[in-house]
Enzyme design. Structure first.
Site, mmCIF file in Angstrom:
data_model
loop_
_atom_site.group_PDB
_atom_site.id
_atom_site.type_symbol
_atom_site.label_atom_id
_atom_site.label_comp_id
_atom_site.label_asym_id
_atom_site.label_seq_id
_atom_site.Cartn_x
_atom_site.Cartn_y
_atom_site.Cartn_z
ATOM 1 N N ASP A 72 68.638 48.657 8.052
ATOM 2 C CA ASP A 72 69.787 49.501 8.325
ATOM 3 C C ASP A 72 70.085 50.317 7.061
ATOM 4 O OD1 ASP A 72 72.165 50.486 9.523
ATOM 5 O OD2 ASP A 72 73.323 48.870 8.617
ATOM 6 N N GLU A 125 73.562 52.326 6.334
ATOM 7 C CA GLU A 125 74.946 52.253 5.861
ATOM 8 C C GLU A 125 75.383 50.795 5.718
ATOM 9 O OE1 GLU A 125 77.831 55.181 7.510
ATOM 10 O OE2 GLU A 125 76.142 55.670 8.817
#
Length: 199
Positions: free
Chosen positions: A7, A9
């Site tokens: 991922d 953020e």
């Protein structure tokens, strides 16, 4: 053959919407996928607030230009990329991600795209595919990759649970409590060591 799916953020860079919430003084925009599992609902909520305040893509990009990767993220990513293939899977948008990818020395990212009006208003968004992170992990597995996945939010759980190995990184106390079977890490050196053990 391994491929690590990360991922973006909350894992490599700060949460864009939280940064924009602080810069704009609109507390409602602090809501992220850590709080709301339904991404479509979350994005409709965000776009309604932007419209109410007359804010568009330019204002968000001005904030993003000031965001730096989390301390240690670039070094972590640089070393990881010497060990294996790495793919960033994010529910963010091309128009948000580009300056951040530049600061991380252009890793490969799969994300989504915004629909922007002539006046800069964000009028919609296009998801690359349904459940994009899980769908991508399954597609990689179908062509012979063993996936190792990591993230911090509800929308990362599918790809984490479907992978050969999965990790939570800088996640919430609630998610860690709800998914105690997923190893959780808070700093990059420990996280890198954990990935090395499963490569």
């Amino acid at each position: 053959m391994n491929i690590v799916c990360l991922d973006m953020e909350g894992v490599l860079v700060p949460e864009i919407w939280i940064a924009f919430s602080e810069a704009s003084g609109i507390p409602e925009l602090r809501r992220t996928t850590r709080d709301e599992p339904d991404y479509d609902k979350l994005m409709r909520f965000r776009l309604d607030i932007l419209k109410q305040h007359g804010l568009g893509l330019r204002e968000i990009q001005d904030v993003i230009a000031k965001i730096d990767p989390l301390p240690g993220a670039k070094e972590f990513l640089d070393e990881l990329r010497t060990l294996t293939q790495v793919l960033i899977l994010s529910d963010t948008f091309e128009q948000f991600a580009k300056p951040l990818m530049k600061k991380l020395d252009w890793p490969t990212i799969f994300c989504n795209t915004l629909e922007v009006g002539e006046n800069g208003e964000i009028i919609g968004y296009h998801m690359r595919c349904e459940k994009s992170k899980l769908t991508t992990v399954k597609a990689l597995q179908s062509i012979g990759f063993d996936t190792i996945a990591a993230g911090d939010s509800f929308n990362d759980l599918g790809m984490i649970q479907a992978s050969k190995a999965g990790f939570l990184f800088k996640s919430t106390e609630q998610i860690k409590k709800d998914y105690p079977e997923i190893p959780a890490y808070e700093d990059f050196p420990e996280f890198l060591d954990a990935i090395k053990r499963v490569l």
